[in-house]
Design a protein around this motif. Structure first.
Motif, PDB file in Angstrom:
ATOM      1  N   LEU A 125       1.436   9.332   4.669  1.00 34.95           N
ATOM      2  CA  LEU A 125       2.361  10.048   3.701  1.00 34.95           C
ATOM      3  C   LEU A 125       1.872  11.377   3.660  1.00 34.95           C
ATOM      4  O   LEU A 125       2.606  12.408   3.539  1.00 34.95           O
ATOM      5  N   THR A 126       0.539  11.677   3.128  1.00 40.92           N
ATOM      6  CA  THR A 126       0.084  12.811   2.789  1.00 40.92           C
ATOM      7  C   THR A 126      -0.788  13.445   3.980  1.00 40.92           C
ATOM      8  O   THR A 126      -0.954  14.853   3.713  1.00 40.92           O
ATOM      9  N   GLY A 127      -1.064  12.911   4.781  1.00 39.90           N
ATOM     10  CA  GLY A 127      -2.070  13.393   5.755  1.00 39.90           C
ATOM     11  C   GLY A 127      -3.455  13.417   5.479  1.00 39.90           C
ATOM     12  O   GLY A 127      -4.350  13.845   6.133  1.00 39.90           O
ATOM     13  N   GLN A 128      -3.681  13.194   4.162  1.00 36.23           N
ATOM     14  CA  GLN A 128      -4.885  13.342   3.553  1.00 36.23           C
ATOM     15  C   GLN A 128      -5.894  12.123   3.670  1.00 36.23           C
ATOM     16  O   GLN A 128      -5.305  11.101   3.693  1.00 36.23           O
ATOM     17  N   GLY A 167       2.497  -0.191  -0.367  1.00 39.54           N
ATOM     18  CA  GLY A 167       1.530   0.577   0.117  1.00 39.54           C
ATOM     19  C   GLY A 167       0.526   1.502  -0.917  1.00 39.54           C
ATOM     20  O   GLY A 167      -0.183   2.194  -0.595  1.00 39.54           O
ATOM     21  N   TYR A 168       0.745   1.071  -2.219  1.00 37.75           N
ATOM     22  CA  TYR A 168       0.099   1.516  -3.104  1.00 37.75           C
ATOM     23  C   TYR A 168      -1.286   1.064  -3.314  1.00 37.75           C
ATOM     24  O   TYR A 168      -1.443   0.174  -2.692  1.00 37.75           O
ATOM     25  N   LEU A 169      -2.141   1.379  -4.512  1.00 39.77           N
ATOM     26  CA  LEU A 169      -3.419   0.943  -4.270  1.00 39.77           C
ATOM     27  C   LEU A 169      -3.690  -0.569  -4.144  1.00 39.77           C
ATOM     28  O   LEU A 169      -4.584  -0.917  -3.381  1.00 39.77           O
ATOM     29  N   ILE A 170      -3.069  -1.223  -5.103  1.00 41.04           N
ATOM     30  CA  ILE A 170      -3.267  -2.913  -4.881  1.00 41.04           C
ATOM     31  C   ILE A 170      -3.055  -3.361  -3.509  1.00 41.04           C
ATOM     32  O   ILE A 170      -3.859  -4.099  -2.859  1.00 41.04           O
ATOM     33  N   SER A 171      -1.916  -2.897  -2.921  1.00 44.91           N
ATOM     34  CA  SER A 171      -1.404  -3.364  -1.606  1.00 44.91           C
ATOM     35  C   SER A 171      -2.592  -2.774  -0.505  1.00 44.91           C
ATOM     36  O   SER A 171      -2.709  -3.124   0.489  1.00 44.91           O
ATOM     37  N   PHE A 222       5.624  -4.900   6.596  1.00 46.83           N
ATOM     38  CA  PHE A 222       6.280  -4.232   7.828  1.00 46.83           C
ATOM     39  C   PHE A 222       5.530  -3.056   8.543  1.00 46.83           C
ATOM     40  O   PHE A 222       5.837  -1.943   8.690  1.00 46.83           O
ATOM     41  N   VAL A 223       4.110  -3.173   8.450  1.00 50.81           N
ATOM     42  CA  VAL A 223       3.367  -2.296   9.116  1.00 50.81           C
ATOM     43  C   VAL A 223       2.296  -3.058   9.888  1.00 50.81           C
ATOM     44  O   VAL A 223       1.960  -4.298   9.858  1.00 50.81           O
ATOM     45  N   PRO A 224       2.431  -2.760  11.218  1.00 49.71           N
ATOM     46  CA  PRO A 224       1.824  -3.556  12.268  1.00 49.71           C
ATOM     47  C   PRO A 224       0.047  -3.726  11.840  1.00 49.71           C
ATOM     48  O   PRO A 224      -0.530  -3.006  11.449  1.00 49.71           O
ATOM     49  N   HIS A 254       5.889   2.333   2.137  1.00 45.95           N
ATOM     50  CA  HIS A 254       6.776   3.525   2.510  1.00 45.95           C
ATOM     51  C   HIS A 254       6.341   4.105   3.959  1.00 45.95           C
ATOM     52  O   HIS A 254       7.341   4.847   4.383  1.00 45.95           O
ATOM     53  N   GLU A 255       5.588   3.863   4.364  1.00 44.10           N
ATOM     54  CA  GLU A 255       5.267   4.238   5.854  1.00 44.10           C
ATOM     55  C   GLU A 255       5.601   3.333   6.963  1.00 44.10           C
ATOM     56  O   GLU A 255       5.482   3.785   8.139  1.00 44.10           O
ATOM     57  N   THR A 256       6.407   2.343   6.481  1.00 46.89           N
ATOM     58  CA  THR A 256       6.994   1.495   7.563  1.00 46.89           C
ATOM     59  C   THR A 256       7.956   1.889   8.624  1.00 46.89           C
ATOM     60  O   THR A 256       8.499   3.061   8.023  1.00 46.89           O
TER      61      THR A 256
END
Ligand code: SF4
Length: 670
Positions: A125-128, A167-171, A222-224, A254-256
């Motif tokens: 999401l941020t590229g960072q 996709g946040y910290l716990i996930s 939903f992320v490989p 969010h990146e799915t």
């Protein structure tokens, strides 16, 4: 509605019904404090009849928060938080905050600090690339969750929700894709669950055994390579053992690359994820994502697929949805159409959330409810497009007597056009809402009536109308390209509305939203529809590979030409990626940086601005989708002759539907 609107319980928390407003990022607080905008927004939703409101997200610290959210990291926020709680309680709803830590999704440019994560893997999401958390830092973050929960308790919230999804910290700790640690927080699933469980256990210990605690989980990332419903079930079972009272099951990260919130997602699609979790636990499970009507919610509960239904955007679109559903007035609900233009797209642009169909959303603190005008007028609106109808609706609520003259045989204007491509019919639901609302308010719509300056002047002089609003929309532009006989040249609007048919080899000139919509409409012609697909699958008539081919292989060859760099640049960020993926799936040939020089019998002569090379793209049909210009002749002819005349919507300047609606609303409440 026998189940949805019956009383319910989460742990010891008693609720008036089974409808939960799931957390939404609103972007209304720029300093972390509760303000009037936030209070009045949620007061309206509580009054509208929802059972539980989850406020999301709320920052637990300053390294994992996001733009525009309220903070729960300091006791100085408690007085404001209490005001928010009181406002929601006064409306009869219960309220809990969502404790939020974004990990690698936090943007250092916004927080001013490097983001943190279980492992230093760059964020899509941020590229960072985040900093890897030390064990000491992990304990600090757990302590921040605890502190936030205690602040929530002191502010008299009815419980807390902890976010372990999206996709946040716990996930990030839960997933093998983002957690490559070698210590006790990384390794197999059990080890990867450690951080999330430690957060939950520490919060439970701090708030006591009875304080309601909900955890939001991904039903499938939903992320490989990441977690599916199976891993999520195991985590949810562990959460139940740790004292969690309910599970709020959402979709992926969010990146799915799997769309979850766009209009093409059939309503209720992801309920199966909640059902998967429900089969593994005995605490209540909340289903959400694209559940947008009381009827669908009721059927989910009746089928036993979930114990509660969560809605966020539908309550942004219509805060009174629960009360309308409960009183048998579902046909009066202003529908969320899944466009994301006012909500998600605004958040991506770091702007406060609004709503395409509800111009009041986020502005409740400015207007309150629409009041009656002291100067009631007879108003003529010319044009029953979305701007004309929204103006008529609001002006009628103000007490004016409104008549609409519409040149065509139906209302809707650009909404009908927007609804034309496959899976975009939700725009028509909004059109229908406006037509019904106008009818109920006593607005008279006369169809097939051509307004001229003379007829309008005469009607005003006869005293039929005191004020005139021109909402005549726009018409498509015809470019000054050299066109030779032999190729069929059509306007995209005529193709979208089914007024013209194309051949098999189509070149679309213009790669904006209208060009992309037209390309998808044509590319999907001849592919399997969902009923046929289901039938063939049930009969096992074809291989999976063949079915996939039949789903994406249409009967036409489509090319989209765009002069500038990039296709679909005027489509919102939340939807564009999914439409571009759809173009790719349907093998639409997209050529940007190509200028059309001539349309001649063999096709379209183009020049590529990269290298100035020219070539002919064969076509039997060319479809023009290069924009529109205002239909403002009536206004120009009358503006000096009438004292009270205004122009709104595309007639003033071509614009997005959201802007047309909001402008019409503002004109209506004047
Ligand atoms: Fe729904 Fe669109 Fe409104 Fe968002 S902007 S709440 S998606 S109607």
């Amino acid at each position: 509605m026998s189940i949805l609107f019956s009383p319910a319980q989460i742990g010891k928390l008693e609720l008036r019904n089974h409808l939960v407003m799931t957390p939404m990022h609103l972007g209304y607080s720029l300093n972390g404090e509760v303000n009037d905008q936030l209070i009045e927004f949620y007061r309206a939703r509580a009054r509208g009849g929802v059972g539980l409101i989850i406020i999301g997200g709320c920052g637990i610290d300053r390294i994992g928060n996001a733009f525009g959210m309220i903070q729960l990291d300091d006791e100085r926020y408690i007085p404001g938080l209490r005001q928010l709680v009181d406002a929601v309680h006064a409306g009869g709803a219960k309220i809990v905050p969502q404790l939020y830590q974004a990990g690698r999704y936090a943007h250092p440019a916004l927080t001013g600090k490097p983001s943190v994560a279980p492992s230093p893997i760059a964020s899509k999401l941020t590229g960072q690339t985040p900093e890897e958390l030390t064990e000491e830092k992990i304990q600090e973050i757990i302590a921040s969750f605890v502190k936030a929960a205690i602040i929530a308790q002191k502010a008299e919230f009815d419980g807390v929700e902890i976010i372990a999804s999206a996709g946040y910290l716990i996930s990030q700790f839960l997933s093998p894709v983002t957690n490559q640690r070698k210590d006790r927080y990384g390794g197999d699933l059990e080890a990867r669950m450690t951080f999330g469980l430690e957060v939950v256990e520490a919060v439970r210990k701090a708030v006591g055994p009875d304080y309601p605690m909900i955890v939001r989980v991904a039903g499938n990332d939903f992320v490989p390579g990441s977690n599916t419903n199976s891993e999520s079930r195991a985590f949810c079972q562990a959460l139940e053992k740790a004292g969690v009272n309910a599970l709020n099951v959402t979709g992926g990260w969010h990146e799915t690359q799997v769309p979850q919130l766009t209009m093409n997602v059939p309503p209720g699609t992801y309920t199966y994820l909640a059902y998967g979790i429900k089969q593994a636990v005995s605490i209540p499970v909340i289903a959400c994502n694209r559940i947008n009507s009381p009827e669908l919610a009721e059927s989910i509960l009746e089928e036993g697929l979930a114990d509660f239904v969560g809605m966020a955007r539908p309550l942004l679109a219509d805060p009174d949805l629960p009360n309308k559903g409960k009183s048998g007035q579902s046909d009066r609900i202003r529908p969320c159409i899944g466009c994301n233009q006012g909500c998600l797209d605004n958040i991506f642009r770091l702007k406060p959330v609004s709503c395409l169909v509800n111009a009041e959303a986020g502005r409740e603190f400015e207007h309150g409810s629409i009041g009656q005008s002291v100067d009631r007028q007879q108003i003529l609106v010319v044009g029953a497009g979305c701007a004309g109808m929204e103006f008529a609706r609001v002006a009628s609520l103000r007490g004016h007597k409104v008549t609409i003259w519409e040149e065509s045989g139906e209302a809707g204007g650009q909404l009908a056009l927007a609804a034309a491509p496959p899976e975009r019919q939700d725009f028509l639901y909004f059109r229908n809402y406006l037509v019904n609302a106008c009818r109920e308010l006593g607005v008279t719509i006369h169809y097939n009536i051509k307004a001229t300056p003379e007829t309008i002047l005469s009607a005003v002089q006869n005293g039929e109308f005191e004020r005139v609003v021109i909402a005549t929309g726009a018409r498509p532009i015809t470019p000054s390209i050299k066109i030779t006989e032999g190729v069929k040249v059509l306007q995209a609007w005529d193709v979208l509305l089914g007024r013209e048919k194309t051949g098999r080899n189509v070149v679309i000139v213009g790669g904006g939203a209208v060009g992309v919509d037209t390309a998808l409409l044509l590319a999907k012609a001849g592919t399997l529809n969902s009923d046929t697909l289901r039938f063939l699958m049930e009969q096992q008539a074809e291989t999976d590979q063949e079915l996939h081919q039949l789903l994406t292989r249409g009967t036409k060859k489509i090319t989209v030409l765009e002069m500038a760099k990039g296709i679909g640049r005027d489509i919102g960020a939340s939807t564009r990626w999914s439409m571009l993926a759809d173009l790719k799936r349907h093998k639409v040939n997209c050529l940007d940086k190509h200028t059309v020089l001539e349309i001649h019998p063999d096709g379209v002569l183009v020049e590529c601005s990269n290298d100035n090379t020219q070539k002919v793209i064969p076509a039997d049909t060319v479809v023009l989708a290069i924009g529109s210009r205002s239909e403002n002749e009536l206004y120009n002819a009358l503006q000096d002759k009438l004292e009270k005349i205004s122009i709104i919507g595309d007639a003033a300047k071509p614009r997005k539907v959201l802007d047309a609606i909001h402008e019409a609303y503002s004109e209506g409440i004047k």
